[in-house]
Design a protein around this motif. Sequence first.
Motif, PDB file in Angstrom:
ATOM      1  N   ALA A  80     -17.951 -14.545 -43.496  1.00 31.68           N
ATOM      2  CA  ALA A  80     -16.601 -14.557 -44.050  1.00 31.68           C
ATOM      3  C   ALA A  80     -16.455 -13.509 -45.147  1.00 31.68           C
ATOM      4  CB  ALA A  80     -16.287 -15.941 -44.604  1.00 31.68           C
ATOM      5  N   SER A  81     -15.288 -12.894 -45.175  1.00 31.15           N
ATOM      6  CA  SER A  81     -15.020 -11.909 -46.225  1.00 31.15           C
ATOM      7  C   SER A  81     -14.752 -12.641 -47.543  1.00 31.15           C
ATOM      8  CB  SER A  81     -13.819 -11.047 -45.835  1.00 31.15           C
ATOM      9  OG  SER A  81     -12.700 -11.875 -45.611  1.00 31.15           O
ATOM     10  N   LYS A  82     -14.851 -11.908 -48.635  1.00 30.39           N
ATOM     11  CA  LYS A  82     -14.695 -12.468 -49.989  1.00 30.39           C
ATOM     12  C   LYS A  82     -13.369 -13.210 -50.195  1.00 30.39           C
ATOM     13  CE  LYS A  82     -18.210 -10.895 -52.832  1.00 30.39           C
ATOM     14  NZ  LYS A  82     -19.266 -11.335 -51.920  1.00 30.39           N
ATOM     15  N   ASP A  83     -12.336 -12.767 -49.508  1.00 34.06           N
ATOM     16  CA  ASP A  83     -11.034 -13.403 -49.716  1.00 34.06           C
ATOM     17  C   ASP A  83     -10.934 -14.774 -49.029  1.00 34.06           C
ATOM     18  OD1 ASP A  83     -11.103 -11.604 -47.420  1.00 34.06           O
ATOM     19  OD2 ASP A  83      -9.041 -12.258 -47.055  1.00 34.06           O
ATOM     20  N   SER A  85     -13.404 -17.109 -49.208  1.00 35.59           N
ATOM     21  CA  SER A  85     -14.039 -18.073 -50.087  1.00 35.59           C
ATOM     22  C   SER A  85     -14.785 -17.382 -51.202  1.00 35.59           C
ATOM     23  CB  SER A  85     -15.003 -18.955 -49.292  1.00 35.59           C
ATOM     24  OG  SER A  85     -15.665 -19.859 -50.138  1.00 35.59           O
ATOM     25  N   SER A  86     -14.856 -18.055 -52.339  1.00 31.22           N
ATOM     26  CA  SER A  86     -15.618 -17.505 -53.466  1.00 31.22           C
ATOM     27  C   SER A  86     -17.092 -17.885 -53.368  1.00 31.22           C
ATOM     28  CB  SER A  86     -15.038 -18.033 -54.776  1.00 31.22           C
ATOM     29  OG  SER A  86     -15.126 -19.442 -54.803  1.00 31.22           O
ATOM     30  N   LYS A  87     -17.396 -18.761 -52.391  1.00 32.17           N
ATOM     31  CA  LYS A  87     -18.776 -19.211 -52.243  1.00 32.17           C
ATOM     32  C   LYS A  87     -19.660 -18.137 -51.597  1.00 32.17           C
ATOM     33  CE  LYS A  87     -17.401 -24.034 -51.441  1.00 32.17           C
ATOM     34  NZ  LYS A  87     -17.359 -24.420 -52.850  1.00 32.17           N
ATOM     35  N   LYS A  88     -20.971 -18.328 -51.782  1.00 31.72           N
ATOM     36  CA  LYS A  88     -21.953 -17.430 -51.160  1.00 31.72           C
ATOM     37  C   LYS A  88     -22.293 -17.924 -49.765  1.00 31.72           C
ATOM     38  CE  LYS A  88     -24.952 -17.829 -54.567  1.00 31.72           C
ATOM     39  NZ  LYS A  88     -26.246 -17.783 -55.269  1.00 31.72           N
ATOM     40  N   HIS A  89     -22.749 -17.023 -48.922  1.00 33.33           N
ATOM     41  CA  HIS A  89     -23.270 -17.355 -47.594  1.00 33.33           C
ATOM     42  C   HIS A  89     -22.285 -18.194 -46.777  1.00 33.33           C
ATOM     43  CE1 HIS A  89     -26.767 -16.296 -49.893  1.00 33.33           C
ATOM     44  NE2 HIS A  89     -26.897 -17.488 -50.437  1.00 33.33           N
ATOM     45  N   VAL A  90     -21.130 -17.674 -46.522  1.00 29.10           N
ATOM     46  CA  VAL A  90     -20.111 -18.408 -45.777  1.00 29.10           C
ATOM     47  C   VAL A  90     -19.933 -17.821 -44.373  1.00 29.10           C
ATOM     48  CG1 VAL A  90     -17.707 -19.206 -45.735  1.00 29.10           C
ATOM     49  CG2 VAL A  90     -18.889 -18.954 -47.923  1.00 29.10           C
ATOM     50  N   ILE A  91     -20.074 -18.668 -43.373  1.00 28.49           N
ATOM     51  CA  ILE A  91     -19.841 -18.272 -41.988  1.00 28.49           C
ATOM     52  C   ILE A  91     -18.426 -18.695 -41.598  1.00 28.49           C
ATOM     53  CG2 ILE A  91     -20.498 -18.648 -39.560  1.00 28.49           C
ATOM     54  CD1 ILE A  91     -23.335 -19.319 -40.561  1.00 28.49           C
ATOM     55  N   GLU A  92     -17.706 -17.782 -40.959  1.00 29.16           N
ATOM     56  CA  GLU A  92     -16.384 -18.119 -40.444  1.00 29.16           C
ATOM     57  C   GLU A  92     -16.507 -18.314 -38.935  1.00 29.16           C
ATOM     58  OE1 GLU A  92     -13.513 -15.121 -41.367  1.00 29.16           O
ATOM     59  OE2 GLU A  92     -11.871 -16.228 -40.453  1.00 29.16           O
TER      60      GLU A  92
END
Length: 128
Positions: A80-83, A85-92
């Motif tokens: 996932a791009s920064k916009d 989520s503000s969390k780290k290591h996010v899969i969309e």
Amino acid sequence: ASSGSSSRGETHKKCGVLNVTKITEHGKKVRKNWTSSWTVLRGSSLLFTKSQGGGTSWFGGIQSKPEFTVDLRGGSIEWASKDKSSKKHVIELKTRQGTELLIQSENDSFINDWYRSLMDTISTHAWE
Ligand code: I3S
């Protein structure tokens, strides 16, 4: 039941606790609601159940009913791009049905492992 991928290569099986939220349902944006979820990857399905104290009780046979199941066939994943989520290591994760989920863990190697397994599953079942 065993964890890890089977040698036959078709019955992927993997479980673990992940943070999950839906962001889109049937193509419509929904409000984020991050929850810690006991997540099971079985075949081309991804199942989410309520995480119970780390989820280890699942192995004891007290398998809670899935709250939510995602069909990975025809879906796609990306980091996932920064916009998003503000969390780290996010899969969309996007499904063919128009549901979008964010899947996250603080554990770097753990989430990388999930990314690979989800990728494998999606490509294995791509033509079904
Ligand atoms: O994309 P957003 O709206 O910044 O997502 C945040 C919100 O869902 C927030 O809850 P509220 O509905 O009370 O505003 C959550 O607590 C945050 O975790 C969400 O952002 P992150 O960046 O953590 O995905």
